[in-house]
Design a protein around this motif. Structure first.
Motif, PDB file in Angstrom:
ATOM      1  N   ARG A 103       7.944  -8.538  -6.886  1.00 11.62           N
ATOM      2  CA  ARG A 103       7.226  -9.128  -5.756  1.00 11.62           C
ATOM      3  C   ARG A 103       5.849  -8.509  -5.516  1.00 11.62           C
ATOM      4  O   ARG A 103       5.004  -9.105  -4.881  1.00 11.62           O
ATOM      5  N   THR A 104       5.670  -7.292  -6.020  1.00 16.06           N
ATOM      6  CA  THR A 104       4.345  -6.704  -5.828  1.00 16.06           C
ATOM      7  C   THR A 104       3.356  -7.324  -6.809  1.00 16.06           C
ATOM      8  O   THR A 104       2.156  -7.114  -6.723  1.00 16.06           O
ATOM      9  N   SER A 123       0.832  -1.205   0.000  1.00 18.57           N
ATOM     10  CA  SER A 123       0.000   0.000   0.000  1.00 18.57           C
ATOM     11  C   SER A 123       0.868   1.256   0.000  1.00 18.57           C
ATOM     12  O   SER A 123       0.438   2.302  -0.444  1.00 18.57           O
ATOM     13  N   PHE A 124       2.105   1.104   0.456  1.00 14.74           N
ATOM     14  CA  PHE A 124       3.002   2.252   0.408  1.00 14.74           C
ATOM     15  C   PHE A 124       3.348   2.629  -1.031  1.00 14.74           C
ATOM     16  O   PHE A 124       3.259   3.773  -1.411  1.00 14.74           O
ATOM     17  N   VAL A 125       3.688   1.630  -1.841  1.00 10.36           N
ATOM     18  CA  VAL A 125       4.058   1.971  -3.212  1.00 10.36           C
ATOM     19  C   VAL A 125       2.842   2.160  -4.109  1.00 10.36           C
ATOM     20  O   VAL A 125       2.923   2.780  -5.147  1.00 10.36           O
ATOM     21  N   ASP A 126       1.737   1.584  -3.714  1.00  8.44           N
ATOM     22  CA  ASP A 126       0.592   1.617  -4.610  1.00  8.44           C
ATOM     23  C   ASP A 126      -0.686   1.786  -3.787  1.00  8.44           C
ATOM     24  O   ASP A 126      -1.215   0.828  -3.242  1.00  8.44           O
ATOM     25  N   PRO A 127      -1.195   3.008  -3.688  1.00  7.30           N
ATOM     26  CA  PRO A 127      -2.360   3.264  -2.842  1.00  7.30           C
ATOM     27  C   PRO A 127      -3.576   2.432  -3.278  1.00  7.30           C
ATOM     28  O   PRO A 127      -4.459   2.174  -2.483  1.00  7.30           O
ATOM     29  N   ASP A 128      -3.583   1.995  -4.551  1.00 12.23           N
ATOM     30  CA  ASP A 128      -4.701   1.208  -5.054  1.00 12.23           C
ATOM     31  C   ASP A 128      -4.479  -0.286  -4.881  1.00 12.23           C
ATOM     32  O   ASP A 128      -4.923  -1.085  -5.690  1.00 12.23           O
ATOM     33  N   HIS A 129      -3.780  -0.652  -3.812  1.00  9.03           N
ATOM     34  CA  HIS A 129      -3.248  -2.016  -3.823  1.00  9.03           C
ATOM     35  C   HIS A 129      -4.305  -3.099  -3.894  1.00  9.03           C
ATOM     36  O   HIS A 129      -4.056  -4.185  -4.340  1.00  9.03           O
ATOM     37  N   HIS A 130      -5.522  -2.787  -3.456  1.00  9.25           N
ATOM     38  CA  HIS A 130      -6.528  -3.844  -3.518  1.00  9.25           C
ATOM     39  C   HIS A 130      -6.829  -4.241  -4.961  1.00  9.25           C
ATOM     40  O   HIS A 130      -7.282  -5.320  -5.243  1.00  9.25           O
ATOM     41  N   LEU A 131      -6.515  -3.344  -5.898  1.00  9.23           N
ATOM     42  CA  LEU A 131      -6.695  -3.683  -7.308  1.00  9.23           C
ATOM     43  C   LEU A 131      -5.526  -4.510  -7.831  1.00  9.23           C
ATOM     44  O   LEU A 131      -5.642  -5.204  -8.817  1.00  9.23           O
ATOM     45  N   PRO A 169      -6.279 -16.537  -1.329  1.00  9.50           N
ATOM     46  CA  PRO A 169      -6.366 -17.227  -2.619  1.00  9.50           C
ATOM     47  C   PRO A 169      -4.969 -17.478  -3.181  1.00  9.50           C
ATOM     48  O   PRO A 169      -4.143 -16.557  -3.202  1.00  9.50           O
ATOM     49  N   THR A 170      -4.716 -18.688  -3.593  1.00  5.30           N
ATOM     50  CA  THR A 170      -3.353 -19.073  -3.959  1.00  5.30           C
ATOM     51  C   THR A 170      -3.353 -19.834  -5.275  1.00  5.30           C
ATOM     52  O   THR A 170      -4.252 -20.633  -5.535  1.00  5.30           O
ATOM     53  N   GLN A 197      -3.466  -6.659  -5.951  1.00  4.56           N
ATOM     54  CA  GLN A 197      -2.924  -7.621  -4.986  1.00  4.56           C
ATOM     55  C   GLN A 197      -1.933  -8.520  -5.719  1.00  4.56           C
ATOM     56  O   GLN A 197      -2.232  -8.965  -6.821  1.00  4.56           O
ATOM     57  N   PRO A 198      -0.807  -8.772  -5.128  1.00  2.00           N
ATOM     58  CA  PRO A 198       0.104  -9.698  -5.809  1.00  2.00           C
ATOM     59  C   PRO A 198      -0.552 -11.077  -5.920  1.00  2.00           C
ATOM     60  O   PRO A 198      -1.358 -11.452  -5.078  1.00  2.00           O
ATOM     61  N   HIS A 199      -0.213 -11.788  -6.977  1.00  3.73           N
ATOM     62  CA  HIS A 199      -0.641 -13.181  -7.074  1.00  3.73           C
ATOM     63  C   HIS A 199       0.134 -13.976  -6.037  1.00  3.73           C
ATOM     64  O   HIS A 199       1.355 -13.927  -6.012  1.00  3.73           O
TER      65      HIS A 199
END
Ligand SMILES: *[C@@H]1O[C@H](CO)[C@@H](O)[C@H](O)[C@H]1NC(C)=O
Ligand SMILES: *[C@@H]1O[C@H](CO)[C@@H](O)[C@H](O)[C@H]1NC(C)=O
Ligand SMILES: *[C@@H]1O[C@H](CO)[C@@H](O)[C@H](O)[C@H]1NC(C)=O
Ligand SMILES: *[C@@H]1O[C@H](CO)[C@@H](O)[C@H](O)[C@H]1NC(C)=O
Ligand SMILES: *[C@@H]1O[C@H](CO)[C@@H](O)[C@H](O)[C@H]1NC(C)=O
Ligand SMILES: *[C@@H]1O[C@H](CO)[C@@H](O)[C@H](O)[C@H]1NC(C)=O
Length: 940
Positions: free
Chosen positions: A72-73, A36-44, A200-201, A46-48
């Motif tokens: 890694r993001t 969330s620090f690098v990407d405020p929209d992180h919920h969109l 989810p994996t 989410q890393p796989h």
């Protein structure tokens, strides 16, 4: 600074198993904050979340690097689990993965291996099944048959080379603090559960499906968290490896890649290793994308790709991968490496990541995809016939796992590579493990890669799009490996140690044959401590048919390095007991006897890591290597043919050739008698003999010659059955065989060869070993001795074995190993021990009846007169052992890996210490004499 603290913290937590859950939570929390620090929209975005299950073969390693180097993001590796019934042995594989992750600065990734749970007769799966056996053969022990596993070569070009990455692993990879520790190692099932239950994996399966199928069968509620499964494996349509230029050449007759193909020409290794597990995974209802041989055959390691890779090695990981490829090519049996060796697991990962990036429909940059309906063949028609080959049906009133009595799982199940049901001239009949195209009810729809896409840049020498991507990623300066072992330390140097015994007369020449069980290492340390005037250890023969796998030879090299004895040659013995290698292809074979050894706790896993303690030993510059030369029968010379690993027979011959006039060798056999039988057979086969450098025709009586060379043989093991108060044998994994002892059972035909030869034999039987196997007594005595580095190591090993014996039932047999020191002590013949012997006529049973194979009986007519140890004074024995280990003479030159690290962090104290690079290092006696080396005095 923050990074450092975090890392340090993670490592500390990791070492405490109880805290592992806390750690997983903390890590996920930390990661969320970062994203969330690098990407405020992180919920969109989410890393796989990815979980990888791998058998750590060389191409799995390539795949792992490709994945570790991603952003890694975008792709987050949640955990790695090791498939323990494939191309590597668990103890070596786990430490290999730890080293790779350490180099890549990813000590945060949990790694799971093994587990001691079982599957009950009624199909109930207990927690933490280790996956050492395919699901249908899994019972309550980690020992068992090898119906599928026997397709995999055991030594060269098989698990020995994979475990050691052809010798490169120890030469190249750095060593961090993570390692296998008995009963503290996270299991495969635990790591899978942690990863999948926390979100989810996506799962990548790079080896057999055992671990993941067991996970799905025992955690149906977590299935919803598995988004997608990517599988490298199987083979759907007939296809064959293609050259760079001939994309559409004709069809090949066979579909699978097992060798030889006269039993099953349809299966590919990963699926064949556990067809029932693969069936469960494919039929789980979770979407599957498959990369079968059909696709990987179209992306071989072509000459042009190889050449380009050779040119571009900008990172440590690129170097590690390229060097591995090179030695695989150099040791390939035929001249078609570039057609036969394909990008398997790395291609799967490339295709998977490209699909995941692109989201929806399976479109990707690297492979042409197609939906096909397949089923996994788990048994052969006709169905519903019980012929004893199928453990799901045989002997159960209700079929196991509720399979249909007459369904697809109810036919003949392949028993091995020489199963008569399957064998057929020309093309074999069995299809176990075949991912067969199927339109019937039982089929499932999968998205399959059929072909690698061409490079869309015209004129590039790299014909496939993925070649380009692989080289770009592996050479990328981002997320790159920090160092290799040489760069990990400012003053890393490889030094060989040779003792200076001055004018001391050398004593009795002794050759030690060991199967690398824990007890053998204790015996070895003891032998190295005996005054050289008394015992002159001339060489070590490694028996590979006992309690450890061949790659563990590196631990022997490390012990010798620690003790300053890099001058002692070490020879590697045959991979199979007499009569067990496959007649058509000797690299593979059956496990009729070795099946008695557990794979998990208390078995190979622990021997191969010396119960977790091998990593405390200093690293020797000597190590197993796949380097070889034409002179010794290899297909071609490799870059460093002089580094070749000598065989047991090579070492034996060189010792015989160097014997002083009049002296004779004493042989101490601490494992199965495989190597000695080979020596007897090979000496019998030669017409000329050499005694003390004089060649002469061989005497008429074959083994007379050996008697000229050998003072005698001490054999540790054997149990003389049916004698009052002798008790039973020790084959705890083969209950039907009550009286045998392991060393005889593991190679009965070799034992028979030795017990019918004319050699002078002294037997140190199980009954006597049991008299000196009290952990508390020996540890009490060790407590009073001076703490030389070797005494300290012995004390730690003994304490660990004892503690494990008390803690867990899988370790109840630890005293077997303690008893193994006795042979070495008896050989030293200390007068205070009150040793007494008696001649007895003995015979080893070896005629194939599993209930008595390996038993020794007294037979007045046919028995051989053998000197049997009848008495020893235990207290004097413990005293003597502790005193020898505590003696300051002939003590360690380098006490531990830590001490070696300190040395590598400071400049060489004296310039006359000779530093060698691997390239300059030759493993021969002559070399040692010409160039060497370091005396104890120089080091201190
Ligand atoms: C299987 O056997 C075990 C032990 O005998 C028993 O506890 C369990 O309930 C059985 N499970 C089923 C499904 O029958
Ligand atoms: C691949 O090419 C080489 C040389 O160009 C040739 O000898 C070989 O037969 C080819 N193999 C196949 C499978 O086409
Ligand atoms: C997805 O793949 C297709 C086919 O390769 C390509 O045309 C498209 O641009 C890709 N989309 C994204 C978002 O990468
Ligand atoms: C494959 O299976 C699906 C159902 O899973 C079915 O709808 C489809 O028709 C099948 N395709 C073929 C070619 O049999
Ligand atoms: C050895 O000594 C240590 C410390 O002095 C003690 O804790 C341990 O119990 C002793 N072990 C035995 C077997 O006597
Ligand atoms: C060992 O042998 C010596 C001399 O033969 C004898 O005096 C002594 O009692 C023996 N000790 C034991 C423990 O058997």
């Amino acid at each position: 600074m923050y990074g450092f603290v975090w890392n340090h913290e993670v490592r500390r937590l990791f070492s405490q198993r109880a805290m592992r859950v806390v750690w997983v939570v903390a890590m996920i929390g930390g990661l969320g904050a970062f994203v969330s620090f690098v990407d405020p929209d992180h919920h969109l975005h989410q890393p796989h979340r990815i979980l990888v299950d791998t058998d750590v073969d060389t191409d799995d390693v390539f795949a792992l690097f490709y994945l570790l180097k991603q952003d890694r993001t975008q792709f987050h590796l949640q955990g790695i689990t090791i498939n323990a019934n494939g191309w590597s042995d668990a103890g070596h594989a786990i430490n290999h993965v730890y080293d790779i992750l350490f180099m890549m600065d990813r000590d945060d990734i949990p790694v799971g291996v093994g587990g001691e749970g079982g599957i009950l007769a009624n199909g109930t799966i207990l927690p933490n099944v280790g996956g050492y056996q395919p699901i249908i053969d899994q019972e309550m022990s980690t020992a068992g048959e090898c119906r599928y596993r026997q397709a995999i070569p055991v030594a060269r070009r098989g698990r020995l080379d994979v475990n050691s990455n052809y010798g490169l692993r120890k030469a190249f990879l750095p060593q961090g603090s993570r390692r296998y520790t008995p009963l503290q190692q996270p299991t495969a099932q635990e790591v899978m559960k942690d990863a999948i239950s926390s979100g989810p994996t996506t799962v990548f399966l790079l080896g057999a499906h055992t671990n993941f199928a067991i996970f799905l069968m025992s955690n149906p509620d977590l299935k919803k968290n598995v988004k997608h499964i990517y599988v490298m494996g199987g083979s759907v349509r007939s296809n064959c490896p293609k050259n760079d230029s001939s994309d559409n050449s004709g069809e090949c007759p066979n579909i699978g890649n097992l060798y030889p193909q006269d039993s099953n020409p349809y299966a590919e290794f990963n699926i064949f290793s556990d067809p029932f597990a693969a069936y469960k995974v494919f039929h789980s209802g979770i979407p599957v994308t498959l990369v079968p041989l059909d696709a990987t055959n179209t992306i071989p390691l072509s000459r042009s790709f190889f050449t380009e890779f050779e040119r571009r090695q900008d990172t440590y990981e690129a170097k590690y991968c390229f060097q591995a490829l090179k030695i695989i090519r150099d040791t390939w049996l035929s001249d078609v490496f570039h057609e036969q060796y394909c990008m398997w697991d790395s291609f799967l990962v490339g295709v998977a990541l490209s699909i995941m990036r692109n989201s929806s429909n399976g479109e990707n940059e690297f492979a042409e995809m197609q939906y096909i309906n397949i089923s996994v063949v788990t048994s052969n028609e006709p169905y519903g016939i019980s012929d004893g080959s199928n453990p799901l049906i045989t002997g159960n009133s209700m079929p196991k796992f509720k399979v249909d009595k007459n369904g697809v799982h109810s036919g003949h199940v392949q028993m091995g590579m020489q199963d008569r049901f399957c064998l057929q001239k020309g093309k074999g009949k069995c299809q176990d493990g075949y991912t067969k195209e199927d339109t019937g009810e039982d089929a499932v729809r999968v998205l399959a890669a059929m072909k690698a896409k061409s490079n869309h840049e015209n004129g590039s020498s790299l014909q496939k799009e993925f070649y380009k991507s692989f080289l770009r990623v592996i050479n990328s300066p981002e997320k790159t490996g920090r160092f290799d072992i040489r760069k990990q330390y400012l003053f890393h140097r490889e030094v060989l140690h040779k003792p200076d015994f001055g004018k001391k007369m050398s004593g009795k020449p002794v050759v030690f044959d060991m199967d690398m069980s824990a007890g053998d290492f204790l015996a070895l340390l003891y032998l190295l401590k005996l005054p050289v005037e008394q015992i002159n250890l001339k060489g070590i023969l490694i028996c590979s048919t006992g309690w450890a796998t061949s790659a563990t030879i590196d631990v022997v090299y490390d012990i010798l390095h620690m003790m300053g004895r890099d001058d002692i040659p070490v020879g590697l013995g045959k991979a199979f007991a007499v009569g067990q290698a496959n007649p058509a292809f000797s690299a593979i074979g059956d496990c009729k006897y070795s099946k008695a050894i557990p794979h998990g706790s208390g078995g190979y896993l622990d021997s191969d890591t010396l119960y977790g303690l091998a990593r405390d030993l200093p690293r020797s510059p000597r190590r197993y290597t796949a380097e070889n030369s034409v002179k010794f029968g290899a297909s071609r010379d490799t870059d460093h043919p002089e580094l070749r690993q000598p065989s047991a027979l090579d070492v034996w011959k060189s010792i015989v050739d160097s014997l002083d006039a009049g002296s004779k060798i004493t042989l101490l056999m601490n494992g199965p008698l495989t190597n000695l039988a080979e020596i007897i057979l090979s000496e019998n086969a030669s017409s000329m003999i050499q005694v003390n450098n004089v060649k002469m025709p061989r005497p008429n009586d074959d083994t007379v010659y050996l008697c000229l060379l050998m003072q005698g043989v001490y054999i540790v093991g054997g149990h003389i059955a049916y004698v009052n108060d002798n008790g039973k044998g020790n084959l705890f994994t083969v209950p039907s065989n009550e009286y045998a002892e392991f060393n005889m059972f593991l190679d009965p035909l070799a034992a028979k060869e030795v017990f019918t030869s004319s050699l002078d034999i002294t037997l140190v039987p199980l009954q006597m070993q049991r008299r000196v196997s009290s952990f508390s007594s020996i540890l009490n005595r060790m407590n009073l001795t001076a703490l030389t580095p070797e005494a300290l190591f012995v004390q730690r090993l003994l304490s660990r074995l004892w503690q494990l014996e008390q803690e867990h039932y899988r370790y109840h047999h630890m005293d077997i190993f303690l008893g193994e020191i006795l042979g070495a002590v008896v050989l030293a013949a200390n007068p205070h021990l009150n040793q007494t012997f008696r001649l007895k006529p003995l015979k080893v049973l070896a005629d194939g009846d599993i209930t008595n194979i390996g038993e020794i009986i007294i037979d007045k007519e046919q028995g051989k007169q053998v000197l049997v140890l009848e008495n020893v004074n235990p207290q004097a024995y413990y005293d003597h052992f502790a005193r020898v280990l505590g003696d300051h003479r002939q003590s360690a030159v380098l006490g531990s890996f830590h001490e070696q690290e300190r040395m590598w962090n400071s400049p060489a104290a004296k310039t006359n210490i000779c530093c060698l690079h691997l390239d300059e290092l030759i493993q021969t006696d002559q070399y040692m004499e010409k160039h060497l080396i370091v005396n104890l005095a120089d080091l201190v």
